[in-house]
Design a protein around this motif. Structure first.
Motif, PDB file in Angstrom:
ATOM      1  N   UNK A   1       0.870  -1.615   0.064  1.00 35.69           N
ATOM      2  CA  UNK A   1       0.054  -0.107  -0.042  1.00 35.69           C
ATOM      3  C   UNK A   1       0.859   1.074   0.025  1.00 35.69           C
ATOM      4  N   UNK A   2       2.039   1.188   0.676  1.00 35.05           N
ATOM      5  CA  UNK A   2       2.955   2.402   0.887  1.00 35.05           C
ATOM      6  C   UNK A   2       4.338   2.279   0.248  1.00 35.05           C
ATOM      7  N   UNK A   3       4.483   2.253  -0.948  1.00 34.30           N
ATOM      8  CA  UNK A   3       5.773   1.854  -1.488  1.00 34.30           C
ATOM      9  C   UNK A   3       6.966   2.589  -0.940  1.00 34.30           C
ATOM     10  N   UNK A   4       8.057   1.892  -1.104  1.00 33.34           N
ATOM     11  CA  UNK A   4       9.260   2.685  -0.164  1.00 33.34           C
ATOM     12  C   UNK A   4       9.242   2.149   1.254  1.00 33.34           C
ATOM     13  N   UNK A   5       9.802   3.002   1.959  1.00 35.89           N
ATOM     14  CA  UNK A   5       9.929   2.564   3.395  1.00 35.89           C
ATOM     15  C   UNK A   5       8.719   2.989   4.456  1.00 35.89           C
ATOM     16  N   UNK A   6       7.922   3.732   3.821  1.00 36.68           N
ATOM     17  CA  UNK A   6       6.788   4.396   4.790  1.00 36.68           C
ATOM     18  C   UNK A   6       5.980   3.006   5.449  1.00 36.68           C
ATOM     19  N   UNK A   7       5.393   2.160   4.472  1.00 37.21           N
ATOM     20  CA  UNK A   7       4.606   1.304   4.775  1.00 37.21           C
ATOM     21  C   UNK A   7       5.162   0.268   6.007  1.00 37.21           C
ATOM     22  N   UNK A   8       6.609  -0.555   5.715  1.00 39.37           N
ATOM     23  CA  UNK A   8       7.230  -1.029   6.740  1.00 39.37           C
ATOM     24  C   UNK A   8       7.374  -0.172   8.165  1.00 39.37           C
TER      25      UNK A   8
END
Ligand SMILES: [Zn+2]
Length: 175
Positions: A118-125
């Motif tokens: 849902x949130x590409x990059x590091x924002x999701x994790x």
């Protein structure tokens, strides 16, 4: 991103209590039922994903992760064991902790998989790390009244946090 993290945290808090709904269905289920003490309750928000999106399912999985990993700490005797539903109503015995820890790991991995999508990059994790660590500390200290429970909840967010840190360091230009 902030509202997504807030939704994640709110649903995670809601699902902290879901595995213990077995206490209301004791004619069918024993306490610590294999059905509610698993990743299975996350299917409820997943069934409504077309209407509400996938974020609530990720929140549910985080709440389940925290509950199950804390339950895995109790000794596998009596009510501490995981039980099959009626008509069997048999305990898993020594496998109870393995079931709880395995399902906790599955819940965490699925939650971070959904948030990564849902949130590409590091924002999701990063949101998964923040919410699972925060909710885990809260549940461990307030509900379980145990520093060990709070600490155990930090294992998976800690590992994910370390992998995020490694990825961030790799992105930095070397001096
Ligand atoms: Zn429980």
């Amino acid at each position: 991103m902030i509202w997504r993290t807030a939704v994640l945290a709110a649903i995670a808090c809601l699902f902290l209590a879901v595995p213990d709904v077995d206490l209301m269905l004791l004619s069918l289920l024993h306490h610590r039922s294999i059905l509610t003490h698993s990743a299975l309750p996350a299917l409820i928000p997943l069934l409504f994903r077309r209407r509400i999106g996938l974020m609530p399912a990720a929140g549910a999985l985080i709440g389940l992760y925290v509950h199950l990993i804390c339950d895995a700490l109790s000794p596998a005797v009596g009510f501490g064991q995981v039980w099959l539903p009626a008509p069997f109503k048999m305990p898993l015995g020594g496998l109870s902790r393995l079931w709880l820890a395995g399902n906790a790991a599955l819940c965490f991995l699925l939650a971070q998989g959904i948030c990564r999508r849902l949130s590409p990059g590091l924002a999701g994790p990063a949101a998964v790390v923040l919410v699972s660590a925060g909710v885990g500390i809260f549940y461990g200290l307030v509900n379980e009244r145990s520093i060990l429970s709070a600490a155990v909840c930090l294992i998976f967010p800690g590992l994910l946090g370390l992998s995020i840190r490694r990825r961030l360091l790799r992105k930095l230009p070397s001096a």
